[in-house]
Motif scaffolding. Structure first.
Motif, mmCIF file in Angstrom:
data_model
loop_
_atom_site.group_PDB
_atom_site.id
_atom_site.type_symbol
_atom_site.label_atom_id
_atom_site.label_comp_id
_atom_site.label_asym_id
_atom_site.label_seq_id
_atom_site.Cartn_x
_atom_site.Cartn_y
_atom_site.Cartn_z
ATOM 1 N N GLU A 1 90.330 65.171 58.570
ATOM 2 C CA GLU A 1 91.409 65.998 59.114
ATOM 3 C C GLU A 1 91.528 65.629 60.586
ATOM 4 N N HIS B 1 88.425 62.542 67.046
ATOM 5 C CA HIS B 1 88.367 62.602 65.572
ATOM 6 C C HIS B 1 87.707 61.356 64.977
ATOM 7 N N CYS C 1 91.501 66.014 63.988
ATOM 8 C CA CYS C 1 91.032 67.259 64.604
ATOM 9 C C CYS C 1 90.988 67.180 66.126
ATOM 10 N N CYS D 1 85.284 62.709 58.917
ATOM 11 C CA CYS D 1 86.158 63.867 59.000
ATOM 12 C C CYS D 1 87.538 63.390 58.564
ATOM 13 N N HIS E 1 88.465 70.980 60.173
ATOM 14 C CA HIS E 1 87.918 69.650 59.909
ATOM 15 C C HIS E 1 87.892 69.468 58.395
ATOM 16 N N MET F 1 83.922 61.280 64.604
ATOM 17 C CA MET F 1 83.279 62.376 63.885
ATOM 18 C C MET F 1 82.689 61.833 62.587
HETATM 19 CU CU LIG Z 1 87.013 66.687 62.578
#
Ligand SMILES: [Cu+2]
Length: 268
Positions: free
Chosen positions: A235, A241, A237, A233, A198, A244
């Motif tokens: 990234e 995502h 993920c 976040c 992340h 997040m």
């Molecule tokens: Cu993430």
């Protein structure tokens, strides 16, 4: 046709440049000690790249028009390259990229390689699909042990990060879904991830650092203004995502102490 193409290329160039110049989509107001330098570095990079981008696209449009398929147009002359020019622009590009990297390196290295200063606030950030958890070591100043086998996201914050409650040091650890920080004090972050990579991103703090499973990554920054700031976040993920999302609440030292004390009291 050549004229139309030139107009289209120039128009796309100017419209896309406008959004950067007018800062239509831009970072939120910076509220950390590093923000001023990072914003300056951003501006410098955009101005330099913008000049090159506009010049290259304008030249492209012009050449498309100049060598159009028309009896009155200039005949095309073919070139087999120019070694001097190749060396020149490769060198200039290298100087630009390496130079900008060296300029930006110091502020990043200061947050990454130099240890956090005395009196900093230790906070552990844990990323997992798909939430952020923040742990404070409590009055003993020590983070208790965690164990991957104890991870159970369905039963509260402590279990979500696998806190080992049999460890005496973990007894006073506070785990929260919202990050609280006192204003004007450096935060000594340790970043972890449970499942995949992340990236802990707080745009207002101009702070972004990957959280990687199996690693404990230390970084630090100093918030300078009281307020609520979004955490994302950065990234990709997994499927969740996009959700997040977290909040960082930068509060006065007094409010921070009160919040921590209230959380400690809840644990008793
Ligand atoms: Cu993430």
């Amino acid at each position: 046709m050549g004229l139309v193409l030139m107009a289209v290329i120039w128009l796309i160039t100017l419209v896309s440049t406008y959004f950067f110049v007018a800062k239509t989509w831009w970072l939120p107001h910076g509220a950390s000690t590093a923000a001023q330098f990072i914003d300056g570095q951003f501006a410098l990079t955009y101005v330099l790249m913008g000049i090159i981008f506009v010049a290259a696209q304008m030249a492209l449009g012009y050449l498309v028009w100049k060598y159009r398929d028309h009896p009155s147009a200039e005949p095309v002359r073919y070139s087999h390259g120019n070694t001097m020019l190749e060396i020149l622009w490769t060198t200039l590009t290298a100087v630009l990229f390496i130079g900008l990297n060296l300029m930006g390196r110091n502020v990043w290295a200061a947050e990454r390689f130099a240890p956090a200063g005395p009196g900093s606030v230790p906070v552990e950030v844990t990323g997992m699909q798909f939430a952020w958890y923040f742990r404070y070591p409590g009055p003993d100043g020590k983070f208790g042990a965690t164990d991957p086998k104890l991870i159970d996201p369905s039963s509260g914050n402590e279990a979500a990060i696998g806190l080992d409650t049999t460890d005496p040091a973990s007894k006073d650890d506070i785990v929260s879904g919202t990050m609280y920080l006192p204003v004007g004090r450096e935060v000594d972050l340790r970043e972890r991830a449970i499942d995949v990579i992340h990236s802990f991103y707080v745009p207002s703090m101009r702070f972004k650092q990957d959280a990687v499973p199996g690693l404990e990554i230390h970084m630090h920054f100093t918030p300078t203004e009281i307020g609520d700031y979004e955490i994302a976040c950065a990234e990709l993920c997994g499927l969740g995502h996009y959700k997040m999302h977290g909040m960082l609440k930068v509060v006065s030292q007094e409010d921070f102490d009160k919040w921590l004390a209230a959380r400690e009291a809840e644990k008793q």
